[in-house]
Design an enzyme around this catalytic site. Sequence first.
Site: not given
Length: 440
Positions: A192, A253-255, A286
């Site tokens: 992000h 998150d969401e890496s 995460e």
Amino acid sequence: MMGVNVVPQPVSVVEGGGTSLAEDLEASVQVRLPSRASGSEHPESYRLDISADGIRIEAADDAGAFYARQTLAQLTGADGRVPHVSIEDYPRFAYRGAMLDVARHFFPVAAVKRYIDDIALLKLNHLHLHLTDDQGWRLQLESWPELTGLGASTQVGGGGGGFYTADDYREIVEYAASRFVTIVPEFDMPGHTNAAIAAYPELGDAPVEPYGGIEVGFSSLAIRSERTYEFVADALRELAALTPGPYLHLGGDESLATTDEDFRYFIARATAIGAATGKTVIGWHEMGRSRELSPGTIGQYWSYTTPQEGAAEHTLSFVEQGGRVILSPADVIYIDHKYDESTELGLAWANGPTSIPQSYEWEPAEVVPGLTEGDILGIEAPMWTETLSSIEEVEVMAFPRLASAAELAWSPRVPRVFAEFEPRLAAFTRYLDRLGIGHR
Ligand code: TNX
């Protein structure tokens, strides 16, 4: 007799029968700190007694006295009458949060203040600001000024964008404090981060353009570059200096563009840098993939009320490393989600739309198996803003589902039955109408 309808439901409500005109009683209001009557030591607790003789408030602290006033305001009818009642009240969880994503769309200071007023109506006491994402970096830093140059020039849809100066941010923090709301700032990393890399190509593996789309998981800081950790240290030092509250949120998150090994390496170093500022680090669940979290790091769970693959394990990892957990199960408390298929605004990726009953009928202690009541710091309702670009749009998504979240965060544990909640919710939405606040 008029009903006593308060959201979130107080711990104890004893109705006295009559009513009075609120303005007749206002002159008689007595406020006492700290509470003596109940002998209760609960932080943020209060007692509110309304009778023909007057109004008495006893509170454990200033926050409790503020919450007594919020309850009194909800009890006061459109006709100016208040029911005679004795209320005793204190929160189940210490952390009762809302999140506003000011990165996907930028929200000016006035809009943030209005959302602070909104959440304070429900005795929520933390506002998490998602200050950075692929689409924009929204807080000016002296050490890396281009973050809010090119890095703040866009938002979802392309142009526009914007950022807070240090003075803007201080103004938000102070305004929040006056409503007993703690600002929890987030710099999301190592994913992000497209906006930061657009501003400073040295932070990534290759130069990138500013981004106005809504995909997630494509960007990553350069994990093996020391320059990245100079950046993290500078950014967190400035953020900590501007933030009086105890928390810094580092995202995580969401890496999806970072290998597992690199992710764990980055998280160990970044959480240590965050903790070295003296603040408590928070991260999305995460981050629990790392077994080298800085001790006491708090995890924010965003999987579903039935955990998906790995989510429970990663969340328990925070507890095993001395931390606690904030619950934000996406299928019931992601209030950026559509109410039903016909809602124009909002997303619906987390098991489809989230109806008002769905937002209410779940139990925080039953989401992650193995998590005890004491492991749960609280709950938070995130408002992602890929599709939302004004405070009016935010309010229509927040209300009334934010009231469900507030009741789960504040009120004692009981089986949640929407039919029982509905009349109080109806009274609350009439209250919103009187305040000119939009809702579904
Ligand atoms: C997931 S869940 C995200 C955000 C999106 C949101 C949209 C999580 C920690 N991250 O990047 O904005 O979904 O609902």
